[in-house]
Design a protein around this motif. Sequence first.
Motif, PDB file in Angstrom:
ATOM      1  N   ARG A   1      22.907 -41.392 -19.580  1.00 39.28           N
ATOM      2  CA  ARG A   1      23.986 -41.783 -18.675  1.00 39.28           C
ATOM      3  C   ARG A   1      23.458 -42.546 -17.470  1.00 39.28           C
ATOM      4  O   ARG A   1      24.106 -43.466 -16.989  1.00 39.28           O
ATOM      5  CB  ARG A   1      24.761 -40.542 -18.204  1.00 39.28           C
ATOM      6  CG  ARG A   1      25.742 -39.988 -19.234  1.00 39.28           C
ATOM      7  CD  ARG A   1      26.715 -39.016 -18.594  1.00 39.28           C
ATOM      8  NE  ARG A   1      27.747 -38.591 -19.526  1.00 39.28           N
ATOM      9  CZ  ARG A   1      28.021 -37.329 -19.820  1.00 39.28           C
ATOM     10  NH1 ARG A   1      27.341 -36.356 -19.242  1.00 39.28           N
ATOM     11  NH2 ARG A   1      28.974 -37.025 -20.674  1.00 39.28           N
ATOM     12  N   VAL A   2      22.304 -42.124 -16.960  1.00 39.56           N
ATOM     13  CA  VAL A   2      21.677 -42.796 -15.818  1.00 39.56           C
ATOM     14  C   VAL A   2      20.214 -43.016 -16.172  1.00 39.56           C
ATOM     15  O   VAL A   2      19.465 -42.056 -16.373  1.00 39.56           O
ATOM     16  CB  VAL A   2      21.793 -41.956 -14.524  1.00 39.56           C
ATOM     17  CG1 VAL A   2      21.214 -42.724 -13.351  1.00 39.56           C
ATOM     18  CG2 VAL A   2      23.241 -41.559 -14.254  1.00 39.56           C
ATOM     19  N   ASP A   3      19.798 -44.270 -16.239  1.00 38.06           N
ATOM     20  CA  ASP A   3      18.432 -44.589 -16.642  1.00 38.06           C
ATOM     21  C   ASP A   3      17.871 -45.713 -15.778  1.00 38.06           C
ATOM     22  O   ASP A   3      18.587 -46.351 -15.002  1.00 38.06           O
ATOM     23  CB  ASP A   3      18.384 -45.012 -18.114  1.00 38.06           C
ATOM     24  CG  ASP A   3      18.309 -43.831 -19.064  1.00 38.06           C
ATOM     25  OD1 ASP A   3      17.362 -43.037 -18.938  1.00 38.06           O
ATOM     26  OD2 ASP A   3      19.206 -43.700 -19.928  1.00 38.06           O
ATOM     27  N   GLY A   4      16.576 -45.961 -15.939  1.00 36.58           N
ATOM     28  CA  GLY A   4      15.928 -47.108 -15.319  1.00 36.58           C
ATOM     29  C   GLY A   4      16.042 -47.137 -13.807  1.00 36.58           C
ATOM     30  O   GLY A   4      15.856 -46.127 -13.122  1.00 36.58           O
ATOM     31  N   ALA A   5      16.367 -48.314 -13.288  1.00 40.13           N
ATOM     32  CA  ALA A   5      16.460 -48.505 -11.836  1.00 40.13           C
ATOM     33  C   ALA A   5      17.550 -47.628 -11.222  1.00 40.13           C
ATOM     34  O   ALA A   5      17.406 -47.163 -10.081  1.00 40.13           O
ATOM     35  CB  ALA A   5      16.730 -49.978 -11.529  1.00 40.13           C
ATOM     36  N   ASP A   6      18.614 -47.378 -11.971  1.00 44.37           N
ATOM     37  CA  ASP A   6      19.682 -46.521 -11.449  1.00 44.37           C
ATOM     38  C   ASP A   6      19.188 -45.088 -11.257  1.00 44.37           C
ATOM     39  O   ASP A   6      19.543 -44.423 -10.275  1.00 44.37           O
ATOM     40  CB  ASP A   6      20.885 -46.529 -12.391  1.00 44.37           C
ATOM     41  CG  ASP A   6      21.625 -47.854 -12.392  1.00 44.37           C
ATOM     42  OD1 ASP A   6      21.500 -48.605 -11.396  1.00 44.37           O
ATOM     43  OD2 ASP A   6      22.327 -48.143 -13.381  1.00 44.37           O
TER      44      ASP A   6
END
Length: 332
Positions: free
Chosen positions: A30-35
């Motif tokens: 649901r929330v990955d990487g830069a986020d």
Amino acid sequence: MSDEHRRATLGRTGLVVGRLALGTVNLGGRVDGADATALLDHALDRGLNLFDTADIYGWRVHKGHTEQVLGDWFATGGGRRDRVVLATKVGGPMSDDPNDRGLSARHVIAACEASLRRLRTDWIDLYQLHQMDRRVGWDEVWQAMEQLVAQGKVRYVGSSNAAGWDIAAAQETARRRQTLGLASEQCLYNLLVRQPELEVIPAARAYGVGVLVWSPLHGGALAGGLRRTRDGTAVKSAQGRSAEALAAAGDRIEEYERWCDKIGRDPAEAGLAWVLGRPGVTAVVTGPRTPAHVDAALRALDTPLSPAETAQLDEMFPPVGRGGGAPDAWLT
């Protein structure tokens, strides 16, 4: 305003934690990487220091993925690891192998080593039993945990989803073994689920065990879930326990949403404020997806409900029986 109200010691220990804990179940899928990096940095900068995860989190990608996301974030430096009170969990099934789950000494120790590798850290501050394993006695659990503590890999041990008698059994066994025992219990508790008031919270308070609360908004049902479902903007509240609650208790939730409009509070903030104000609750684990969600949770902490508002919520969402702990809650 002083920030003292934002902190508490974890049960009878000297460990200081934020009264809002960052739940990481949304990291990975649901929330990955830069986020994910932005969310973690924002939470830490806003004073949240207790970060709660589990070895099974991230299953939308693969089990263990969320711990890897956290490990990558720690590896970016900046003192992140030292500033975080890191909590993870053990006990959930990691594969089809019958020994790759549960609370046997073999699995607890192996799972801890695997979590440390994924998290890229040398120690876990709070190692929590994700659920009880009725096949395993407390002597075996404490044998494994004592080894991990002696090796410096674990600082404190917590339980999750325990019954009141589990807490008593754990602490009495630990007392006999002359060890600290549980530092915390993490339970499901919110306006819709008040059963922990009967046994779990009283047992925790009696034994000096901190209480952490998961799903304080019941998966989004108490975060304006009915309204969002109707206008098609629901995310979490359209599934799982939230969807079940909306179907079973829709009238009460609708009344709650109208009440929040009347007092000028966002439903999510009001629901969090109620849990944070409950006796015996050390911290609430929130699962934000954005930095704005973190800020909203902090507003709930900074603006508690009044006694009159709390009483009105008791009328909408009555406690079990006569309220309070057992057995007085049901004695006439």
